[in-house]
Enzyme design. Structure first.
Site, PDB file in Angstrom:
ATOM      1  CD  GLU A 183      70.872  76.098  77.169  1.00 14.08           C
ATOM      2  OE1 GLU A 183      71.467  77.133  77.494  1.00 14.08           O
ATOM      3  OE2 GLU A 183      70.342  75.946  76.051  1.00 14.08           O
ATOM      4  CD  GLU A 252      65.701  76.458  76.074  1.00 11.87           C
ATOM      5  OE1 GLU A 252      66.274  77.368  75.439  1.00 11.87           O
ATOM      6  OE2 GLU A 252      65.907  76.234  77.269  1.00 11.87           O
TER       7      GLU A 252
HETATM    8  C1  GAL Z   1      68.807  78.909  76.303  1.00 12.71           C
HETATM    9  C2  GAL Z   1      68.288  78.863  77.732  1.00 12.71           C
HETATM   10  C3  GAL Z   1      66.941  79.552  77.843  1.00 12.71           C
HETATM   11  C4  GAL Z   1      66.990  80.885  77.154  1.00 12.71           C
HETATM   12  C5  GAL Z   1      67.428  80.701  75.721  1.00 12.71           C
HETATM   13  C6  GAL Z   1      67.534  81.980  74.934  1.00 12.71           C
HETATM   14  O1  GAL Z   1      70.163  78.732  76.274  1.00 12.71           O
HETATM   15  O2  GAL Z   1      68.164  77.532  78.161  1.00 12.71           O
HETATM   16  O3  GAL Z   1      66.595  79.679  79.183  1.00 12.71           O
HETATM   17  O4  GAL Z   1      67.873  81.692  77.842  1.00 12.71           O
HETATM   18  O5  GAL Z   1      68.693  80.140  75.695  1.00 12.71           O
HETATM   19  O6  GAL Z   1      66.336  82.618  74.893  1.00 12.71           O
END
Ligand code: GAL
Length: 830
Positions: A183, A252
Site C-alpha cells: 500500500e 485484501e
Molecule cells: C491494509 C493493510 C493490511 C492491514 C489492513 C487492515 O491497509 O495492507 O496489512 O493492515 O489494512 O487490517
C-alpha cells in the site's frame, strides 16, 4: 528381454521424475486473469499469517480453507520476527515459512507470498525491525540506500530460501504471485519525489530476483507495468488496474476488521461480504483474497498499533481458534462453488452489461453459444424483481444473484443457505481439576529502579523508547533532582508534568507510586500532571514506560514517538509567577525490561532464580507488578482452549513458557454500539454493526492445544496494573446449537462438527421468519409438518442433509413471489 528393457525404461522415467520434481508451471497473466500454463484462472485466496497460529494448527486451517472453496493461501512475511537482531535469523517453530508454504503445497493449493517486507498487518512496527530504525543515516520506506540495502538483503534471502526449496510456481512449487512493499500508494505523497524513486526501485529490485511468477504491488496506482497493481478495501468492483495488460485483482477484501483496546467487536455480515465478492466477479475481477480468512492471535509482543488487541480474530471465516465462523464460512463456500463452475465463461467469455435503472444491472457472459448471468441490485433499501428472458427473479436490495445457465438462480448473496453455528465456552472438565485454581505469587523487585534509579544505560537527554530497546515492552526512565529550600522552584506546591507519546506510563517519586497514564488507539499523546512533594536533597524520579505494539501504518509512521520523549518538567507557582524546571536534558538512566522477565519467571525450565521464592497463603489482589502462577490440567478432547482472565488488570500471560500475548481484560469497551439488529444493506465500514460495548475488550485468550501437555500445566501471569486472579479458569469452545437454512430447490445441510445432533427444536418450510434461536413460522407453510421429517433425518447423526422442496414437505400456500426456505434449529451434544 523386452520386459527388462521396459523395466529399465520405467526406472529411468521414475528417476527423471525424482530429479526434476513436480513439473514447473508457466505462471503469467494477461489483461483478464492470471494464467497457469496458458490458461486463465479465477483464483480465490485467503490470508492466513503463519505466526498467528501454531505449526500444529496449519494443516487443519489450510484444509478448512480448501474445503471452503479456496484456491490459494496468502501470507505476509514478517521481517522483524525473522531477523530480530541484525543478521541473526529465526525461522523456527511457527516462523518456519518453508514448512508453511509446503503445508499449502501438500494441500494442493496455490500460495501468494507478500514479502513486503513492510507489511502493516496490525503487526508490531508494520514488520520492520526496530534495529533498522536505529541504523545511522537510515530513513525507512524511501529512497535511502541504507534502508534499500537492508530491504534488498532480506527480500533476496526470502526469495533464495523459496527458490532453494523449489517453491515458486516456475519451479513446480505453489507460489504463483509475490508482493513487494505494501500500500505504498496510500502514503507515497508524504515522501515526495524520493517516494516515487523508491517505488520504482522496489519494482526493479523485485524483478531482478527472477522468481518466474508475477510481482504485485497493492494500492499503488503508479506501479510500473513490470508489476501488477492491485486493490485493497471493503469493495473493489469499481477498481481498474493502471495497465491494460494487468488483470483486475483484489488483494485484501476485509472480512471484518481488527480490534484495538477499547473498541467494539467488528461484525461484517456474510451477506455484505458475499455481495462484494459476487459484484467483483460480475465486474470482471478474477483474483480475490480474503483478508483475513483466519486472523488468529497476536502472540508474544507481535501486536502492532499501538493498542491492537491480542486477538486478531477479524470476524474472519475461520475464527481465532480455527473453527468455522458460520454462516460466513458456508455462505462463501457456496459462492466459491458457483464461481468455480463458471470459471471458463467468466475468464474467456464476451461480456455484456445492461443498466436496468434503479441500481439494477444484468451482466451476461457468453462463450461458444452458452451464457452465464449475474443479476445485481445495488439499491440499499429496495428489493427488485428483475425480468430476464421472460422470467422474473427476486433480487433483494444490496445483493447479486448468479444464474450459471441464465435460467436457474443458484446463488444470491443475500439469501443465506448455510448453517449458523452458536458457539459456547464450556468449563474445564479435566479430571481432578479443582473448581478454583491455587495460586502462588511473587512481587516484582523494583528497589533498584524506583528508589536508587540505577540503570546500565545513560544519556544526557530524554530519548524515544525505540532508540534504546524493543526486546521488551518495558523501559525504565530514571533521573534525580537535587533541591534545597533556596532553589527558585522550591515550594509546597509543585507539579510533575510528563508529556508522553505512549503507550502506558507509571510514575514514582522517591519510591512512592504517583500514578499512571495511557492513551488509546489513535490518541496516544498524553500529558500526566500530578501534585508532588519534593524533599530537600536528592529526589529520585522514575518512570516505567510500557509499549502496547509499535505503530504500524501511515506516512513516516516509523518515526512516531514512543515512550517519554518529554518534555518532563517540575512546575511551581509563586503568586502569579510560574517557574518551570525542565528535566528533559538532564542525565537520564535506563533499564530495559523488568526483573521477573529478565529472570524468565514465566518458564520453570529456564528460571534463573530459585522458584522457592514464590509465596503461597493469602492471595494478594489489586497489587501492581505481581507475578502469579498456578498449575492446571488440560481440558479433555480436542476442542480449542481459552483462558478466562476476567478480574485481572493488564499484563502478560504464559502457558508452559509459551506467551499467550498481552492481556487487558479491565479495559472496558466504552464506545457506542447500535442497538438495532445489524442491517447488511448499504456500504460497510469498520465499525458498522460493532458489538461488545460496555464489556471487557478481550476477556478470553487462546491457549493453542500444542502449548498443553498431559498432567500438570503451568499458567504464569505478570500483572502490571493490579487485579484478582481468583476467578481465572480454562474453558473449551464448541458448537452448542446450529441453525440450518436452505432456499427452495437447495439442500439444507446441518452439522454439529464432530458431535451428534441431539434435538431438533424447530423446523419449518415456507416464508419462515426470525433468526437463529428465535425462528418462527411465517404466514405460509408446507402441508406436512416439517419437524418430524427433519427429526427423522437428523437426530443422532453428526450431520444431515434435507432437500428443501415441496416433494419432501408437500405443497405450500405461499405466493409465487415468496422465496420459500427450510429453516431448522438443532441442539448439539456437548
Ligand atoms: C491494509 C493493510 C493490511 C492491514 C489492513 C487492515 O491497509 O495492507 O496489512 O493492515 O489494512 O487490517
Amino acid at each position: 528381454m523386452i520386459f527388462s528393457k521396459i523395466n529399465v525404461l520405467f526406472h529411468c522415467f521414475l528417476l527423471l521424475i525424482l530429479v526434476v520434481g513436480p513439473s514447473a508451471a508457466d505462471v503469467s497473466h494477461d489483461g483478464r486473469a492470471i494464467t497457469i500454463n496458458g490458461e486463465r484462472k479465477i483464483i480465490i485466496s485467503g490470508s492466513i499469517h503463519y505466526p498467528r497460529s501454531t505449526v500444529e494448527m496449519w494443516p487443519d486451517l489450510i484444509k478448512k480453507a480448501k474445503d471452503g472453496g479456496l484456491d490459494a493461501i496468502e501470507t505476509y512475511v514478517f521481517w522483524n520476527a525473522h531477523e530480530p537482531l541484525r543478521r541473526k535469523y529465526d525461522f523456527s517453530g511457527n516462523l518456519d515459512l518453508v514448512r508453511f508454504i509446503k503445508t499449502i503445497q501438500d494441500a494442493g493449493l496455490y500460495a501468494v507470498l507478500r514479502i513486503g517486507p513492510y507489511v502493516c498487518a496490525e503487526w508490531n512496527y508494520g514488520g520492520l525491525p526496530v534495529w533498522l530504525h536505529n541504523l545511522p543515516g537510515v530513513e525507512l520506506r524511501t529512497n535511502n540506500t541504507i534502508y534499500m540495502d537492508e530491504m534488498q538483503t532480506f527480500t533476496t534471502l526470502i526469495v533464495n530460501m523459496m527458490k532453494k526449496e523449489k517453491l515458486f510456481g516456475s519451479q513446480g512449487g505453489p507460489i504463483v504471485l509475490a508482493q513487494i512493499e505494501n500500500e505504498y500508494g496510500n502514503v507515497i505523497s508524504s515522501y515526495g519525489d524520493a517516494g516515487k524513486a523508491y517505488m520504482n526501485w522496489c519494482a526493479s529490485m523485485a524483478n531482478s530476483l527472477n522468481i518466474g511468477v508475477p510481482w504485485i504491488m497493492c494500492q499503488e496506482d503508479d506501479a510500473p507495468s513490470s508489476v501488477i497493481n492491485t486493490c485493497n478495501g471493503f469493495y473493489c468492483d469499481q477498481f481498474t488496474p493502471n495497465n491494460p495488460n494487468s488483470p483486475k485483482m483484489w488483494t485484501e477484501n476485509w472480512t471484518g476488521w481488527f480490534k484495538s483496546w477499547g473498541s467494539r467487536n467488528p461484525n461484517r455480515t456474510p451477506e455484505d461480504l458475499a455481495f462484494s465478492v459476487a459484484r467483483f466477479f460480475e465486474n470482471g475481477g478474477t483474483f480475490q483474497n480474503y483478508y483475513m480468512y483466519h486472523g488468529g492471535t497476536n502472540f508474544g509482543r507481535t501486536a502492532g498499533g499501538p493498542y491492537i488487541t491480542t486477538s486478531y480474530d477479524y470476524d474472519a471465516p475461520l475464527n481465532e481458534y480455527g473453527t468455522l465462523n458460520e454462516p460466513k464460512y458456508g455462505h462463501l463456500k457456496n459462492l466459491h462453488d458457483v464461481l468455480h463452475s463458471i470459471e471458463k465463461i467468466i475468464t474467456y467469455g464476451d461480456v455484456n452489461n445492461t443498466d436496468l435503472g434503479y441500481y439494477n444491472y444484468a451482466t451476461i457472459y457468453t462463450l461458444n453459444g452458452t451464457s452465464s448471468c449475474f443479476l445485481g441490485n445495488s439499491n440499499r433499501t429496495n428489493d427488485a424483481m428483475i425480468t430476464l428472458n421472460g422470467v422474473v427473479y427476486d433480487v433483494p436490495a444490496w445483493s447479486v444473484s448468479i444464474l450459471p445457465d441464465c435460467k436457474t438462480e443458484v446463488y444470491n448473496s443475500a439469501k443465506i443457505g448455510a448453517q449458523t453455528s452458536v458457539m459456547v465456552k464450556k468449563p474445564n472438565e479435566a479430571e481432578d481439576e479443582p473448581s478454583a485454581l491455587e495460586w502462588k505469587w511473587k512481587p516484582e523487585v523494583m528497589n533498584e529502579t524506583i528508589l536508587l534509579g540505577k540503570g546500565p544505560i545513560s544519556t544526557s537527554k530524554l530519548v524515544d523508547q525505540k532508540a534504546i530497546n524493543d526486546v521488551s515492552d518495558y523501559l525504565w526512565y530514571m533521573t534525580s533532582v537535587n533541591l534545597d529550600e533556596n532553589d527558585p522552584i522550591w515550594s509546597d506546591y509543585m507539579i510533575l508534568r510528563v508529556n508522553g507519546t505512549g503507550h502506558i506510563m507509571h510514575a514514582y517519586l522517591n519510591g512512592e507510586y504517583l500514578g499512571s497514564q495511557y492513551g488509546t488507539y489513535g490518541v496516544f499523546n498524553y500529558k500526566f500532571e500530578k501534585k508532588v512533594k519534593l524533599k530537600t536533597g536528592k529526589n529520585q524520579i522514575t518512570f516505567l514506560s510500557a509499549t502496547m505494539g509499535l505503530q504500524n501504518y501511515g506516512g513516516g509512521y516509523d518515526s512516531v514517538g514512543t515512550g517519554l520523549p518529554g518534555p518532563i518538567e517540575i512546575i511551581s507557582r509563586h503568586g502569579d509567577e510560574t517557574i518551570i524546571k525542565d528535566l528533559t536534558n538532564d542525565e537520564w538512566s535506563y533499564k530495559i525490561g523488568i526483573e521477573g522477565l529478565n529472570e524468565e519467571l514465566f518458564d520453570d525450565s529456564h528460571t534463573k532464580s530459585g522458584s522457592d521464592q514464590w509465596q503461597s497463603g493469602e492471595l494478594p489482589v489489586d497489587k501492581m507488578f505481581t507475578w502469579y502462577k498456578t498449575i492446571f490440567k488440560a481440558p479433555r478432547g480436542d476442542d480449542p482452549v481459552v483462558v478466562d482472565l476476567l478480574g485481572l488488570g493488564k499484563g502478560l500471560a504464559w502457558v508452559n513458557g509459551n506467551s499467550l500475548g498481552r492481556y487487558w481484560p479491565s479495559f472496558i469497551t466504552n464506545e457506542w454500539c447500535q442497538s438495532d439488529p445489524c442491517d447488511y444493506r448499504g456500504p460497510f465500514w469498520e465499525y458498522k454493526c460493532g458489538t461488545g460495548c460496555g464489556e471487557p475488550t478481550q476477556r478470553y485468550y487462546h491457549v493453542p492445544r500444542s502449548f498443553l501437555k498431559e498432567g500438570d500445566n503451568q499458567l504464569v501471569l505478570f500483572e502490571e496494573f493490579g487485579g484478582n486472579p481468583s476467578l481465572v479458569n480454562f474453558k473449551t469452545i464448541s458448537v452448542a446449537s446450529a441453525c440450518g437454512a436452505a432456499y427452495e430447490h437447495h439442500d439444507m445441510e446441518l452439522s454439529c462438527h464432530g458431535r451428534s445432533i441431539r434435538e431438533i427444536k424447530f423446523a419449518s418450510f415456507g416464508d419462515v421468519g426470525g433468526s437463529c434461536g428465535s425462528s418462527r413460522r411465517g404466514t405460509c407453510t408446507s402441508q406436512k409438518d416439517a419437524l418430524p421429517i427433519v427429526q427423522k433425518s437428523c437426530i443422532g447423526k453428526e450431520s444431515c442433509t434435507v432437500p428443501a422442496d415441496e416433494k419432501t414437505f408437500g405443497e405450500t400456500e405461499c405466493d409465487a413471489s415468496i422465496s420459500k426456505k427450510l429453516v431448522v434449529e438443532a441442539l448439539c451434544d456437548i
